[in-house]
Design a protein around this motif. Structure first.
Motif, PDB file in Angstrom:
ATOM      1  N   CYS A   1      -5.588 -21.042  -2.001  1.00 32.26           N
ATOM      2  CA  CYS A   1      -7.038 -21.095  -2.240  1.00 32.26           C
ATOM      3  C   CYS A   1      -7.619 -21.986  -1.148  1.00 32.26           C
ATOM      4  O   CYS A   1      -8.074 -23.101  -1.408  1.00 32.26           O
ATOM      5  CB  CYS A   1      -7.334 -21.687  -3.614  1.00 32.26           C
ATOM      6  SG  CYS A   1      -6.626 -20.763  -4.980  1.00 32.26           S
ATOM      7  N   ALA A   2      -7.609 -21.498   0.064  1.00 30.46           N
ATOM      8  CA  ALA A   2      -7.859 -22.365   1.225  1.00 30.46           C
ATOM      9  C   ALA A   2      -9.318 -22.783   1.374  1.00 30.46           C
ATOM     10  O   ALA A   2      -9.610 -23.846   1.918  1.00 30.46           O
ATOM     11  CB  ALA A   2      -7.391 -21.671   2.496  1.00 30.46           C
ATOM     12  N   GLY A   3     -10.249 -21.950   0.911  1.00 25.82           N
ATOM     13  CA  GLY A   3     -11.668 -22.285   1.034  1.00 25.82           C
ATOM     14  C   GLY A   3     -12.017 -22.641   2.467  1.00 25.82           C
ATOM     15  O   GLY A   3     -11.590 -21.971   3.416  1.00 25.82           O
TER      16      GLY A   3
ATOM     17  N   GLY B   1     -10.048 -27.665   4.146  1.00 27.36           N
ATOM     18  CA  GLY B   1      -9.797 -29.118   4.221  1.00 27.36           C
ATOM     19  C   GLY B   1      -8.308 -29.418   4.138  1.00 27.36           C
ATOM     20  O   GLY B   1      -7.764 -30.168   4.951  1.00 27.36           O
ATOM     21  N   LYS B   2      -7.650 -28.793   3.169  1.00 27.67           N
ATOM     22  CA  LYS B   2      -6.217 -29.080   2.986  1.00 27.67           C
ATOM     23  C   LYS B   2      -5.368 -28.268   3.966  1.00 27.67           C
ATOM     24  O   LYS B   2      -4.311 -28.714   4.384  1.00 27.67           O
ATOM     25  CB  LYS B   2      -5.813 -28.818   1.538  1.00 27.67           C
ATOM     26  CG  LYS B   2      -6.543 -29.774   0.595  1.00 27.67           C
ATOM     27  CD  LYS B   2      -6.142 -29.625  -0.830  1.00 27.67           C
ATOM     28  CE  LYS B   2      -7.049 -30.461  -1.718  1.00 27.67           C
ATOM     29  NZ  LYS B   2      -8.469 -30.020  -1.726  1.00 27.67           N
ATOM     30  N   THR B   3      -5.838 -27.076   4.360  1.00 29.31           N
ATOM     31  CA  THR B   3      -5.073 -26.274   5.334  1.00 29.31           C
ATOM     32  C   THR B   3      -4.846 -27.088   6.608  1.00 29.31           C
ATOM     33  O   THR B   3      -3.746 -27.122   7.156  1.00 29.31           O
ATOM     34  CB  THR B   3      -5.850 -24.991   5.721  1.00 29.31           C
ATOM     35  OG1 THR B   3      -6.414 -24.409   4.552  1.00 29.31           O
ATOM     36  CG2 THR B   3      -4.959 -23.999   6.419  1.00 29.31           C
TER      37      THR B   3
ATOM     38  N   ASP C   1      -7.899 -16.756   0.797  1.00 32.32           N
ATOM     39  CA  ASP C   1      -9.027 -16.997  -0.120  1.00 32.32           C
ATOM     40  C   ASP C   1      -9.670 -15.642  -0.410  1.00 32.32           C
ATOM     41  O   ASP C   1      -9.495 -14.693   0.357  1.00 32.32           O
ATOM     42  CB  ASP C   1     -10.071 -17.935   0.506  1.00 32.32           C
ATOM     43  CG  ASP C   1     -10.922 -18.633  -0.555  1.00 32.32           C
ATOM     44  OD1 ASP C   1     -10.694 -19.835  -0.814  1.00 32.32           O
ATOM     45  OD2 ASP C   1     -11.819 -17.980  -1.139  1.00 32.32           O
ATOM     46  N   ILE C   2     -10.405 -15.567  -1.507  1.00 33.24           N
ATOM     47  CA  ILE C   2     -11.083 -14.296  -1.798  1.00 33.24           C
ATOM     48  C   ILE C   2     -12.478 -14.253  -1.172  1.00 33.24           C
ATOM     49  O   ILE C   2     -13.104 -13.216  -1.143  1.00 33.24           O
ATOM     50  CB  ILE C   2     -11.187 -14.020  -3.323  1.00 33.24           C
ATOM     51  CG1 ILE C   2     -11.853 -15.190  -4.037  1.00 33.24           C
ATOM     52  CG2 ILE C   2      -9.830 -13.708  -3.916  1.00 33.24           C
ATOM     53  CD1 ILE C   2     -12.265 -14.853  -5.457  1.00 33.24           C
ATOM     54  N   HIS C   3     -12.963 -15.405  -0.691  1.00 37.67           N
ATOM     55  CA  HIS C   3     -14.306 -15.438  -0.105  1.00 37.67           C
ATOM     56  C   HIS C   3     -14.237 -15.564   1.411  1.00 37.67           C
ATOM     57  O   HIS C   3     -13.860 -16.610   1.939  1.00 37.67           O
ATOM     58  CB  HIS C   3     -15.127 -16.588  -0.691  1.00 37.67           C
ATOM     59  CG  HIS C   3     -15.543 -16.316  -2.101  1.00 37.67           C
ATOM     60  ND1 HIS C   3     -15.132 -17.092  -3.155  1.00 37.67           N
ATOM     61  CD2 HIS C   3     -16.295 -15.320  -2.626  1.00 37.67           C
ATOM     62  CE1 HIS C   3     -15.624 -16.587  -4.270  1.00 37.67           C
ATOM     63  NE2 HIS C   3     -16.343 -15.518  -3.981  1.00 37.67           N
TER      64      HIS C   3
HETATM   65  C1  SAM Z   1     -11.233 -25.865  -4.834  1.00 37.43           C
HETATM   66  S1  SAM Z   1     -11.681 -24.611  -3.742  1.00 37.43           S
HETATM   67  C2  SAM Z   1     -10.597 -24.830  -2.401  1.00 37.43           C
HETATM   68  C3  SAM Z   1     -10.906 -25.994  -1.507  1.00 37.43           C
HETATM   69  C4  SAM Z   1     -10.020 -26.069  -0.290  1.00 37.43           C
HETATM   70  N1  SAM Z   1      -8.612 -25.934  -0.618  1.00 37.43           N
HETATM   71  C5  SAM Z   1     -10.235 -27.343   0.497  1.00 37.43           C
HETATM   72  O1  SAM Z   1      -9.394 -28.252   0.429  1.00 37.43           O
HETATM   73  O2  SAM Z   1     -11.237 -27.425   1.209  1.00 37.43           O
HETATM   74  C6  SAM Z   1     -11.056 -23.191  -4.509  1.00 37.43           C
HETATM   75  C7  SAM Z   1     -11.088 -21.936  -3.676  1.00 37.43           C
HETATM   76  O3  SAM Z   1     -10.405 -20.899  -4.385  1.00 37.43           O
HETATM   77  C8  SAM Z   1     -10.960 -19.678  -4.006  1.00 37.43           C
HETATM   78  N2  SAM Z   1     -10.516 -18.645  -4.977  1.00 37.43           N
HETATM   79  C9  SAM Z   1     -11.060 -18.282  -6.147  1.00 37.43           C
HETATM   80  N3  SAM Z   1     -10.340 -17.325  -6.732  1.00 37.43           N
HETATM   81  C10 SAM Z   1      -9.283 -17.061  -5.912  1.00 37.43           C
HETATM   82  C11 SAM Z   1      -8.184 -16.159  -5.945  1.00 37.43           C
HETATM   83  N4  SAM Z   1      -8.006 -15.329  -6.965  1.00 37.43           N
HETATM   84  N5  SAM Z   1      -7.313 -16.170  -4.922  1.00 37.43           N
HETATM   85  C12 SAM Z   1      -7.487 -17.019  -3.893  1.00 37.43           C
HETATM   86  N6  SAM Z   1      -8.505 -17.888  -3.789  1.00 37.43           N
HETATM   87  C13 SAM Z   1      -9.401 -17.915  -4.789  1.00 37.43           C
HETATM   88  C14 SAM Z   1     -12.437 -19.965  -3.959  1.00 37.43           C
HETATM   89  O4  SAM Z   1     -13.116 -19.029  -3.146  1.00 37.43           O
HETATM   90  C15 SAM Z   1     -12.469 -21.379  -3.376  1.00 37.43           C
HETATM   91  O5  SAM Z   1     -12.665 -21.355  -1.982  1.00 37.43           O
END
Ligand code: SAM
Length: 434
Positions: A245-247, A250-252, A269-271
Motif C-alpha cells: 500500500c505504497a501511496g 514515504g515508506k517505499t 497501490d490501487i490509486h
Molecule cells: C496509509 S496509506 C499508505 C501510506 C504510504 N505507505 C506512505 O508511507 O506514505 C494506505 C494506502 O493504501 C492504498 N490502498 C487501499 N486499498 C488498497 C488495496 N486493496 N491494495 C493496495 N493498496 C490499497 C491507498 O490508496 C493508500 O494509498
C-alpha cells in the motif's frame, strides 16, 4: 528586556475567510490542508500575515471545535461566533486582539469564553472527555473500553497538541550528522530523533522544501513513528521487498534506502494518483530499484508472479487515521464507526491478498496509523486464526537488533503515539511465515 505587546486589528474579512475555509473543510471529503491550499490559490492577493492568521485559526478551531460549540451554546454551524470565541480564548501569538465584535454580542462572547475555560461536563466519562478534548464520544468510548481513564485522557490531550516537523535522512546520499549540519547552515536547527536512527526533529516549524538540502534529496519529511515501521521489515540489499500500500511512497523510499538501492522493491497501490507522487520523489532521492504498479487491473499477473518470493511484505493499510489527529484534526469529524467497520473489512482483504507473496521464512509487516483495536490487535488476531503458518514475533526485539531501545511495549506489537513517544500514533505487527 521587556517585550512589547502589539495590538492586532482583526479584520472582518479574516473572520469571513476562516468561516469559508472551515465550512468547506467540514463539508469536503478532502483533507484540511488541501482545502486550505485551494483557498489560498483562489485568493492569491492575501498577504503572508493574513494567510498565517487564517491557517492557524482554522487549525486551532478544528482542534477545539466541539468544546467551542459546547461553550457557545449555539448551533455548531454558527461558525462566525465560534471563530470569535476561539480568538477570544486563544488569541494569535503574543498580540492583543482587537476583534470585530458587535457591542450587543460582547457579553455573550465573554460568557462563552468563561464556559470554555470551565466547561460544565456530563457525568458520562466518554462524553466528558469528548467535550474537553473535542473528540467524538464513540472514539473516546472505544479507548475507555481497553485503557484506564488517565491513559485515555493523556492520549486525548497529546492528540490535541501540534505535531513537530520531523524528517528522515536519505542514507543513500548522506548521514544524519551531515544533514543536520546542512540544515543548520540553511538556518534550520534540528535535533536527532530519540528512536529512529535516521530522523531529525526541526527546532521550529518551517517551510523546508525550498532548502538546497531538500532539493538535493538529502531528506524527506516523515514522522518518527512512520520511520520505525519500515525498520520492522529489516529490509536488506539484494532482497525482494513489497510495499503493498505504497501511496505517496514515504515508506517505499525508506525501504529503498535500507536496501541501499540493491534488490527488487515493488510499490503497489490501487490509486494511480498517489503512486504518481512517488516518481519525482524517487528521482530526487536517487532511488532506482523501485517498480511501481497500479493494482487492480494487473493484480493477477504482478502479484501472483511474486507468490512465495518476497523476503518482506509491508502492508501499510488504509485506516481511520486516528493516530494522526494532531496533524489532521478534521478527521475526528469525518470518521464514523460505520466507516471504521468498512476499513476493517478492507484491511482484512488486503492482508489476505498479500500474505501469499511472503516466502517461507520471510515476513509480513502490518501497520496502521490507527489507535483503534479493531483495526490493530483484533485484525491481527483474526489473521493469525486463519493463517497458522504465520507467527507473531516481538517488534521490540526486531528494533533492539538494530540498536533501538524501545520502552513501553508490553507485548509483541509495536505501539507508538504522541502521549508516550512524541510520535504520531502507529501500530505494527511483525509476522513471520514458517
Ligand atoms: C496509509 S496509506 C499508505 C501510506 C504510504 N505507505 C506512505 O508511507 O506514505 C494506505 C494506502 O493504501 C492504498 N490502498 C487501499 N486499498 C488498497 C488495496 N486493496 N491494495 C493496495 N493498496 C490499497 C491507498 O490508496 C493508500 O494509498
Amino acid at each position: 528586556m521587556a517585550t512589547e505587546t502589539t495590538t492586532l486589528r482583526v479584520y472582518p474579512v479574516w473572520i469571513e475567510a476562516v468561516v469559508t475555509v472551515l465550512r468547506e473543510i467540514l463539508r469536503s471529503p478532502l483533507p484540511a490542508d488541501t482545502v486550505l491550499q485551494q483557498f489560498f490559490r483562489k485568493h492569491r492577493k492575501m498577504g503572508k500575515r493574513d494567510r498565517a492568521f487564517v491557517a492557524e485559526t482554522v487549525y486551532g478551531m478544528l482542534r477545539h471545535y466541539r468544546r467551542l460549540a459546547h461553550a457557545a451554546r449555539r448551533r455548531a454551524d454558527d461558525l462566525r461566533f465560534l471563530t470569535l470565541l476561539y480568538l477570544e480564548v486563544f488569541g494569535f501569538g503574543d498580540a492583543i486582539l482587537d476583534l470585530p465584535v458587535r457591542p450587543a454580542e460582547r457579553g455573550a462572547l465573554e460568557a462563552a469564553a468563561r464556559r470554555f475555560r470551565e466547561p460544565d461536563l456530563p457525568d458520562d466519562p466518554a462524553a466528558a472527555l469528548g467535550i474537553l478534548y473535542s473528540l467524538p464520544d464513540w472514539l473516546v468510548a472505544a479507548w475507555l473500553e481497553v485503557l484506564p481513564r488517565e491513559t485515555v485522557e493523556a492520549r486525548c490531550a497529546a492528540l490535541k497538541a501540534p505535531a513537530p516537523l520531523t524528517v528522515r535522512v536519505n542514507t543513500l546520499k548522506a548521514d544524519r550528522g551531515t544533514v543536520q549540519q546542512r540544515l543548520l547552515e540553511e538556518g534550520f536547527p534540528s535535533r536527532p530523533t530519540p528512536y529512529s536512527p535516521v530522523g531529525l526533529i526541526l527546532e521550529e516549524k518551517a517551510f523546508i522544501f525550498r532548502t538546497r538540502a531538500f532539493q538535493e534529496g538529502l531528506f524527506e519529511v516523515q514522522d518518527e513513528g512512520s520511520q520505525l515501521i519500515s525498520l520492522l521489515t529489516e529490509a536488506r540489499p539484494g532482497q525482494v521487498v513489497v510495499d503493498g500500500c505504497a501511496g505517496g511512497g514515504g515508506k517505499t523510499l525508506h525501504l529503498a534506502a535500507l536496501m541501499e538501492g540493491k534488490g527488487r522493491l515493488y510499490a503497489f497501490d490501487i490509486h494511480e494518483a498517489r503512486l504518481r507522487e512517488l516518481r519525482p520523489r524517487t528521482r530526487r532521492a536517487d532511488v532506482h530499484n523501485v517498480r511501481l504498479h497500479v493494482l487492480p487491473h494487473n493484480r493477477a499477473s504482478i502479484v501472483r508472479r511474486l507468490y512465495g518470493k518476497a523476503d518482506a511484505v509491508l502492508v501499510d493499510a488504509p485506516c481511520s487515521g486516528t493516530g494522526v489527529l494532531r496533524r489532521n484534526p478534521d478527521a475526528a469529524w469525518k470518521i464514523t464507526p460505520e466507516r471504521v467497520a468498512a476499513l476493517v473489512e478492507q484491511q482484512r482483504q488486503i492482508l489476505e491478498a498479500y500474505a501469499p507473496l511472503v516466502r517461507p521464512g520471510g515476513r509480513l509487516v502490518y501497520a496502521t496509523c490507527s489507535l483503534l483495536p479493531a483495526e490493530n490487535e483484533q485484525q491481527i488476531h483474526t489473521f493469525l486464526n486463519a493463517h497458522p503458518e504465520f507467527t507473531l514475533i516481538p517488534a521490540a526485539e526486531v528494533l533492539a537488533r538494530q540498536g533501538i531501545a524501545f520502552p513501553h511495549q508490553t507485548d509483541a506489537f509495536l505501539r507508538v503515539e504522541p502521549a508516550t513517544h512524541g510520535t504520531d500514533g502507529f501500530f505494527a505487527a511483525v509476522l513471520v511465515q514458517s
